[in-house]
Design a protein around this motif. Structure first.
Motif, short mmCIF file in Angstrom:
data_model
loop_
_atom_site.label_atom_id
_atom_site.label_comp_id
_atom_site.label_asym_id
_atom_site.label_seq_id
_atom_site.Cartn_x
_atom_site.Cartn_y
_atom_site.Cartn_z
N PHE A 58 62.41 49.52 52.18
CA PHE A 58 62.84 50.45 51.13
C PHE A 58 64.34 50.29 50.85
O PHE A 58 64.77 50.41 49.70
N ARG A 59 65.09 49.98 51.87
CA ARG A 59 66.53 49.76 51.68
C ARG A 59 66.76 48.58 50.74
O ARG A 59 67.62 48.64 49.85
N GLN A 60 66.00 47.53 50.90
CA GLN A 60 66.12 46.36 50.03
C GLN A 60 65.75 46.73 48.60
O GLN A 60 66.39 46.28 47.63
N LEU A 61 64.71 47.54 48.44
CA LEU A 61 64.31 48.00 47.10
C LEU A 61 65.44 48.81 46.47
O LEU A 61 65.74 48.64 45.28
N ALA A 62 66.08 49.66 47.26
CA ALA A 62 67.14 50.53 46.72
C ALA A 62 68.31 49.72 46.17
O ALA A 62 68.87 50.06 45.13
N VAL A 63 68.70 48.66 46.85
CA VAL A 63 69.87 47.89 46.41
C VAL A 63 69.52 46.86 45.35
O VAL A 63 70.41 46.35 44.66
N THR A 64 68.23 46.54 45.19
CA THR A 64 67.84 45.54 44.20
C THR A 64 67.22 46.17 42.95
O THR A 64 67.32 45.61 41.85
N ASP A 65 66.56 47.31 43.09
CA ASP A 65 65.93 47.99 41.97
C ASP A 65 66.05 49.50 42.17
O ASP A 65 65.11 50.16 42.62
N ALA A 66 67.22 50.01 41.84
CA ALA A 66 67.50 51.43 42.10
C ALA A 66 66.59 52.34 41.29
O ALA A 66 66.26 53.45 41.73
N MET A 67 66.18 51.92 40.10
CA MET A 67 65.26 52.73 39.30
C MET A 67 63.94 52.93 40.02
O MET A 67 63.39 54.04 40.07
N ALA A 68 63.39 51.83 40.57
CA ALA A 68 62.12 51.90 41.28
C ALA A 68 62.26 52.77 42.53
O ALA A 68 61.38 53.57 42.85
N ALA A 69 63.37 52.63 43.25
CA ALA A 69 63.59 53.44 44.44
C ALA A 69 63.69 54.92 44.07
O ALA A 69 63.22 55.79 44.81
N SER A 70 64.29 55.22 42.91
CA SER A 70 64.39 56.60 42.45
C SER A 70 63.02 57.21 42.22
O SER A 70 62.77 58.36 42.58
N ARG A 71 62.13 56.41 41.62
CA ARG A 71 60.78 56.92 41.37
C ARG A 71 60.06 57.23 42.68
O ARG A 71 59.23 58.14 42.74
N GLU A 72 60.37 56.48 43.73
CA GLU A 72 59.74 56.71 45.03
C GLU A 72 60.11 58.08 45.61
O GLU A 72 59.39 58.62 46.45
N VAL A 73 61.25 58.63 45.18
CA VAL A 73 61.65 59.96 45.67
C VAL A 73 61.51 61.01 44.58
O VAL A 73 62.10 62.08 44.65
N GLY A 74 60.72 60.67 43.54
CA GLY A 74 60.36 61.67 42.54
C GLY A 74 61.26 61.77 41.33
O GLY A 74 61.15 62.74 40.56
N VAL A 75 62.15 60.81 41.11
CA VAL A 75 63.04 60.85 39.95
C VAL A 75 62.71 59.70 39.01
O VAL A 75 62.91 58.53 39.37
#
Length: 227
Positions: A58-75
Motif C-alpha cells: 500500500f505504501r508503494q501505491l500511495a507514492v505512485t498513485d495517490a488518487m488510488a490510495a485515497s479511494r482505498e481510505v474512502g476519499v
C-alpha cells in the motif's frame, strides 16, 4: 454579523446569488456543499499514512498513485460530495519523507490545499507571512512551529498550485513498534501531513504549544554581526 466584509467576500456573495438565480445550482445544493466542506477533516489522510507504514504494498501505491490510495481510505477526488467539485480534481501527490529528507508544503500563490483528504486549510497556512517566508527560510519557520530539523536532514519545500496538491507522509517514529493502524493514525495530525510537525507517541492533537516568535533572518544576522 460583522462591521465590514472584504472585497473577496462581496465577490463570493454576488457570484453565489447569480449562480442560484441562473439555475446553475440551488440554494439547497450550496448549503449541502458548504456543510460537507466544513466537516471534512484529516482523518482519512492519517489512516492512509498509518496503513502505508504497516503495508509496503500500500505504501508503494500511495507514492505512485495517490488518487488510488485515497479511494482505498474512502476519499474519491472525482466525486467528493456526490455531485462533483471539478476544482478539487487535480494532480495529487504524496511526498514521502526519509531519514535524510523532510518535506513541507505551501502555496505561495494563494492557499491551494488538498481539501478532499485534509479538509479546509488552517488559517496560518493562508497567511502571507507563512507563504512568503517558508520558501526563503524554511528551517526558521519550522522552528517557530516547534520543529527544529537537524542540519544533516535536507528540507524540501513543495509549492502547491491550481492543479497540483500535495500531502506529506512522515517517517514512522521510534517507539511505535507493534502498534495497530488505529493507534498509528491517532498520532498523525494535520500538521504532520503539512510538514510543520512530526508524529510523536502521546501527541494526538493539532494544538502547537512549543512555539518561538518570528524573527526576520536579516535582522538576526545583523544582530549577530554587531555582537
Amino acid at each position: 454579523m460583522v462591521d465590514e466584509i472584504t472585497d473577496f467576500e462581496v465577490l463570493e456573495i454576488a457570484l453565489r446569488e447569480l449562480c442560484i438565480e441562473k439555475g446553475i445550482f440551488t440554494a439547497e445544493e450550496h448549503r449541502h456543499f458548504t456543510e460537507f466542506a466544513e466537516q471534512i477533516g484529516p482523518t482519512p489522510a492519517a489512516r492512509l499514512v498509518a496503513r502505508a507504514w504497516l503495508d509496503p504494498t500500500f505504501r508503494q501505491l500511495a507514492v505512485t498513485d495517490a488518487m488510488a490510495a485515497s479511494r482505498e481510505v474512502g476519499v474519491d477526488w472525482m466525486e467528493p460530495t456526490g455531485f462533483g467539485t471539478p476544482s478539487d480534481f487535480t494532480a495529487f501527490e504524496i511526498l514521502e519523507d526519509t531519514p535524510t529528507l523532510h518535506h513541507v508544503i505551501v502555496c505561495t500563490l494563494c492557499s491551494c490545499y488538498p481539501r478532499p483528504i485534509l479538509g479546509n486549510s488552517p488559517e496560518w497556512y493562508r497567511t502571507p507571512n507563512y507563504r512568503r517566508r517558508l520558501v526563503r527560510w524554511p528551517r526558521q519557520v519550522l522552528a517557530e512551529f516547534g520543529l527544529v530539523v537537524p542540519e544533516d536532514i535536507a528540507v524540501r519545500v513543495q509549492d502547491s498550485n491550481q492543479k497540483h496538491r500535495f500531502m506529506v507522509m512522515p517517517v514512522r517514529p521510534d517507539g511505535t513498534e507493534g502498534w495497530t493502524e488505529d493507534q498509528l493514525a491517532e498520532i498523525i495530525t494535520r500538521d504532520c501531513l503539512i510538514g510543520v510537525a512530526l508524529p510523536t507517541p502521546g501527541v494526538t492533537t493539532n494544538v502547537i504549544t512549543d512555539t518561538r516568535p518570528a524573527i526576520h533572518p536579516a535582522s538576526s544576522a545583523a544582530a549577530e554581526g554587531a555582537s
